[in-house]
Structures are given as C-alpha cells and as structure tokens.
Design an enzyme around this catalytic site. Structure first.
Site, mmCIF file in Angstrom:
data_model
loop_
_atom_site.group_PDB
_atom_site.id
_atom_site.type_symbol
_atom_site.label_atom_id
_atom_site.label_comp_id
_atom_site.label_asym_id
_atom_site.label_seq_id
_atom_site.Cartn_x
_atom_site.Cartn_y
_atom_site.Cartn_z
ATOM 1 N N SER A 143 -10.100 -1.180 7.323
ATOM 2 C CA SER A 143 -9.886 -0.820 5.835
ATOM 3 C C SER A 143 -8.067 -1.975 5.017
ATOM 4 O O SER A 143 -7.683 -1.966 4.105
ATOM 5 C CB SER A 143 -8.595 0.367 6.048
ATOM 6 O OG SER A 143 -9.029 1.587 6.387
ATOM 7 N N SER A 196 -9.938 1.213 3.426
ATOM 8 C CA SER A 196 -9.128 2.530 2.728
ATOM 9 C C SER A 196 -7.962 1.409 2.125
ATOM 10 O O SER A 196 -7.230 2.208 0.609
ATOM 11 C CB SER A 196 -8.513 3.623 3.283
ATOM 12 O OG SER A 196 -7.373 2.677 4.353
ATOM 13 N N LYS A 222 0.929 -0.981 -0.163
ATOM 14 C CA LYS A 222 -0.112 0.168 0.160
ATOM 15 C C LYS A 222 1.334 0.673 -0.273
ATOM 16 O O LYS A 222 2.135 1.215 1.078
ATOM 17 C CB LYS A 222 -0.998 -0.265 1.201
ATOM 18 C CG LYS A 222 -1.672 1.002 1.258
ATOM 19 C CD LYS A 222 -3.244 0.600 2.853
ATOM 20 C CE LYS A 222 -4.074 1.883 2.859
ATOM 21 N NZ LYS A 222 -4.916 1.675 4.284
#
Lengths: 96, 490
Positions: B180, B156, B81
């Site tokens: 997330s 997210s 990420k």
C-alpha cells in the site's frame, strides 16, 4: 470449496454483520472465487513446517508496574455514540 | 499552475528554511494553495485544517527567530494518511464507520513528526481501512492519478501518494500491509518505502492486519524518504512489536554508493503477466546498475506464486479480529434501528462498513472458523514461513533484490472494481515483503508509451534500510525520472 447461501449467512452471523439478500448473493460468488484461488496452497507440501505468525521473533518484555496517568473519563467518552457522562450506554442486555 | 515554491526539491526547501530565506508560514501557505488549486480534481485529501497547519508553521518560525534548536524537518509540511491518529483531528480511515471520530491521542509517528518540527498539512484519502489497491474503496470519493486523471493512483495509500506526486506536499506518510505504499508510489512516479516490520511504531496506526502493517514515507526523491524514515523510526514501548535497535542516520549515508553491490533478479517476477513496457523499463534500470559496477545475479523465490493466496488468508483473518472492535459502543457508527444489543452490533457494522471491508471480514471469519482454520489459516502461516525462507536463501547470495513494483502501469478507474481477485493480483510483487517482514521500496524508473510512471522495486534483508536507500540513490543520481512533473502540476 462449495459454499452455500446458508454457509454465507452463518459466517455473516459469526462476523456480526447484517447482510441483505443481494449482499449474500454477491458474497457467495466472490468468496467462492477467492476460496477457489487460495486452493493453490494445497499444492505446497508443508509437512513439518512451523506456522509463522509473526515476522519478528517476539519475546516478553518486563517493566516496572508503576502508576501513570490514564485517559481522563470525559475524553474516553467523547467519541461514544451514547453515554451519560459516566458510562457508555447500550440497549438493555438483561430484562427484568 | 504550480507555485515556484511547491516545485522545489525537499533539500532546497530545507536549505531555504534554515538560512531564513523562506519562512515556514509562506511555505505551508504555498502548499495549501497548491492543494486548493488541484485537489478538487484529484481527491487526495479528506480533511484539511488550514488554521492548525499555519499555527504549527508559525510556531516553527517563532522558534527559529528566537534562535532555538530545530528538528530535522522543521517547518516542512507533511501529509498523513487518514489511518494515523492525531489528537484533535478526525481519523476516519475513509470509512463511514469512523465518521466523526476524533482520537484523544497522537500516534507515535505523529508525535515524532512534531518533535522533528514537521507541519502536518492535512489528512489523505485511502481505501477504506487500508483495504484496496486502487483508492476506489474510499467511502468519500476516489483519488485520481495526476499523470492521467482517468486512472487510479494505486492504493491503499492513494491520497498520500498523489499529494506528493502532484506537489501538494513535499512529504507524506502512508501505511503498507501488502504493498500500500510501494504500489501507489510506483504508479504515481515517486519514492515510497515500507520499512522492516518492527522498525516503525504502530501505536496509533488504526490496525488492519497487525502482523503485516507498517508505516512508511513517500517523497519525491530518495533523500527525502531517508530523512522522513529517520524521523519516525525507532523503538517504542507502546508497541510491543517494535524492535529495539538503533536507527542509522540514513540521510547522512544515502549519497555513498555501494561498492561491489550484488543485485538479485528474481526469475519469478519477470514471468507471465508482466507488461512488456514495464519489463523493458525495469531491465533498463538493471543495466544502469551494471554500468555502475553492480553484479546482477539470477535468484529464485519459488514460493512467490503462493504469496497472494497466503496474504489474503492471513490479512483477512487478522482483519476480522481487529475490526471486531467496531461495535457501535465506544466510538464509531451506531445504527438507529434495532431491537436488541445483538441487532445493534449487526446493523451498525452492516451500515458502517463498505463492500470490500465486509468481504475481507467474511473471508477472515471463514478462514478462522471451526473446521476450516487448519485448512486455511494455519496452512497459510506455514506457507508464509516457506516464503520467508526463499528470501533468507536469496539474501545469502545477494545484497538487494530488484524487480518491478507492479505487473502493469496504472489502470483505469472502474476497470477492476467488479472483480476483487484481479484487483488482489495487482499486489503480486509487493505482498511477499510484508509476509516476510522485509523492507522494500519503489523508485521511479521510466514511463510507458502513454506517459504513465513505472516503478522499480528494491528489497533487502530485515533492517537493511540503509543499504536500500544507498542502492536506490545510486540509480537515482544517474537518471532524471524523479524530477518529472505530472502534466497537471506544470
């Protein structure tokens, strides 16, 4: 919680955020709705409950104060929007 | 078309690498090709560096040829990420604010990945600064769900979930502050885990809400997630909140079923708002456990209805403080037009942050401001303790708690963007694990009539990740949901 445009502008100033008139308008609506929603917490009796700031109980950790390499200056300055190779450059803070 | 290599399971890939039947360079090339084929439609990646990835792979191959010892993930590509710092690679948090930022150091999890021999294959898209539940808050482009590209993948950690779901990487790392990792894993039909707070170092994880953030794995199966967590977990002197406890060898015990497993079924997670097809799949999963000899027991989490409100006060308060560092001085975006230092701060932040980030900073600043801090921030911290207390009581009676990950399957792009509150409510079942600091995971447990994945959430007491993996694997070996591929990856 009744928020005003004035209130939203004050919070934006505290947050150091430049906001347009249109943003103030939409933030007013969004924040009012969210604060209205979080009002549900008033239903909870929290008398005598200690606030929980962290999920694990933290305690101080001691270590030897030894000299170690730190980030070299050129690398530290590499991401700066403006620098002179020695310092981060910002607009004049004190006139004169 | 999916290459034959990209569709193999992680354990098969590891076997083939170890037996020298497959070279990491070829494996990495296969996944890079899979990215080239699919990512224009999915938008899972924000930065790819083919040469750097292939060089890491070549290094692993050379070490193997030389007969040197290899880490547990030697030669395996892992997507990360865009919130994790890696020396020399851009880290933007999918924000205009950090466009062009190149960290001068590795996050501890990145250093650990390298030690384990993993090949970092690319940086994945996300909601800006990890604030969002749909992937739509990326300043660059939204990410799409590979099961239906008109739908959101969750957030997210949107790109990390989609990278694994569409077999563009066998493993990936995300971060989970309110769901997330678990929510996008559930909506994309893969395995995702949020470890106990303090299990994984946060050093080099760009902060959103420091008392809630935790890095964790995505994989196509439970064993893969266990292997990846094993590689990244552990105490780190560079993170004062990381806990000094030994890391169990999760991957060695994952196949051992738990005898006499007691599963708590929280009444509050099967209440109004839960879509019937999600409830049906989750209840069917509970029946599978029952058939394996587990005991199901009703438990109560009476304060769970306050979790979303509690979270949005605490997380935003912490965010308003964490994001104060973006001032256009040391790194990040600086506005061009201003007349004073104060104006420089305000204009840089006004231009650099997107709408949701501004909204959360504003809410946090308000909740901490004079005259309101006791009523909002402190009140939320008190309710947080009551939420933790609910779990402590429940775990005195049961080993794990099982329920849905999300109230519905993936929704359509644009469906919730105009109503922040309805977006926040999509985290309703995942958010309390962060407040309480517990480990939680999402595993695939079925599909809706429209063919969208459904996730089963398992939660356990702090530092009981081993139990979670074993419980999850018990179910996984009885089912084949995790082997199904999204239509576009066929």
């Amino acid at each position: 919680m009744q928020l005003s445009h004035e209130h939203v502008r004050k919070v934006a100033a505290l947050a150091r955020l430049k906001v347009t008139d249109a943003e103030v308008e939409s933030l007013l609506g969004d924040l009012t709705a969210i604060l209205d929603y979080v009002g549900v917490l008033n239903d909870v009796d929290t008398t005598g409950v200690q606030p929980m700031v962290h999920a694990v109980e933290l305690h101080d950790v001691l270590r030897q104060d030894t000299v170690a390499a730190s980030l070299p200056r050129p690398e530290a300055l590499d991401n700066a929007p403006r620098s002179d190779g020695e310092y981060f450059l910002v607009p004049t803070i004190i006139e004169g | 078309m999916l290459s034959p290599i990209a569709s193999l399971s992680l354990s098969t890939l590891i076997e083939k690498l170890q037996s020298a039947e497959l070279r990491s360079v070829d494996l990495t090339t296969a996944f890079m090709d899979s990215i080239a084929d699919h990512d224009a439609r999915l938008g899972a990646f924000v930065h790819l560096d083919r040469d750097v990835a292939l060089q890491q792979a070549a290094d692993v191959d050379a070490k193997r040829d030389a007969g040197e010892s290899q880490g547990p993930l030697a030669g395996i590509p892992v997507a990360v990420k865009d919130v994790l710092c890696m020396k020399g690679q851009p880290a933007t948090c999918a924000s205009r604010m950090l466009k062009g930022f190149v960290p001068p150091y590795d996050a501890t999890v990145i250093a650990k990945l390298k030690q384990a021999g993993a090949v970092v294959i690319g940086r994945t898209n996300m909601d800006e600064f990890a604030m969002g539940s749909s992937g739509e808050n990326s300043a660059f482009h939204p990410t799409r769900n590979p099961w239906d590209t008109e739908r959101i993948p969750g957030g997210s950690s949107s790109g990390s979930a989609v990278a694994v779901a569409a077999r563009m990487a066998p493993l990936s790392l995300g971060s989970d502050t309110g769901g997330s990792i678990r929510q996008p894993a559930g909506l994309c039909g893969i395995v995702g885990m949020k470890p106990t707070y303090g299990r994984v170092s946060r050093y080099g994880l760009i902060a959103y809400a420091s008392s809630l953030d935790q890095v964790g794995p995505f994989a196509t199966d439970v064993t893969g997630a266990a292997l990846l967590l094993e590689a990244i977990a552990g105490h780190d002197p560079l993170d004062s909140t990381s806990v000094n406890k030994p890391v169990p060898e999760y991957s060695k015990t994952v196949d051992h079923p738990l005898a006499g497993l007691k599963i708590g079924v929280p009444v509050e997670h099967f209440a109004e708002g839960l879509a019937p097809d999600v409830e049906k799949a989750v209840r069917a999963a509970l029946e599978v456990y029952k058939s394996l000899g587990a005991e199901l027991k009703e438990v109560h989490l009476p304060h769970s209805k306050y979790a979303v409100a509690t979270y949005y006060l605490i997380a935003t308060s912490e965010a308003s403080s964490n994001l104060a560092r973006y001032d256009g001085v040391h790194y990040g975006h600086r506005a061009e037009k201003f007349d004073s230092l104060g104006e420089m701060y305000e204009a840089s932040r006004g231009e650099g942050f997107g709408d949701e980030v501004k909204r959360r900073i504003m809410l946090g600043v308000f909740a901490l401001s004079a005259g309101y801090a006791d009523k909002y921030y402190t009140k939320a911290l008190q309710v947080r303790r009551l939420i933790r207390g609910d779990f402590d009581s429940a775990f005195r009676e049961v080993d794990v708690i099982a329920g849905p990950v999300t109230p519905t399957a993936a929704f359509k792009l644009g469906e919730k963007t105009s109503d922040p509150l309805s977006m926040y409510l999509s985290d309703i079942y995942t958010i309390s694990a962060n407040l309480a600091g517990l480990p939680g995971m999402s595993i695939p447990c079925g599909f809706t009539a429209e063919g969208l994945p459904i996730g089963l959430q398992l939660q356990a007491a702090p530092f009981e990740e081993e139990r979670l993996f074993r419980a999850a694997r018990m179910y996984e070996r009885e089912t084949d949901w995790h082997t199904r591929l999204p239509p576009m990856a066929h």
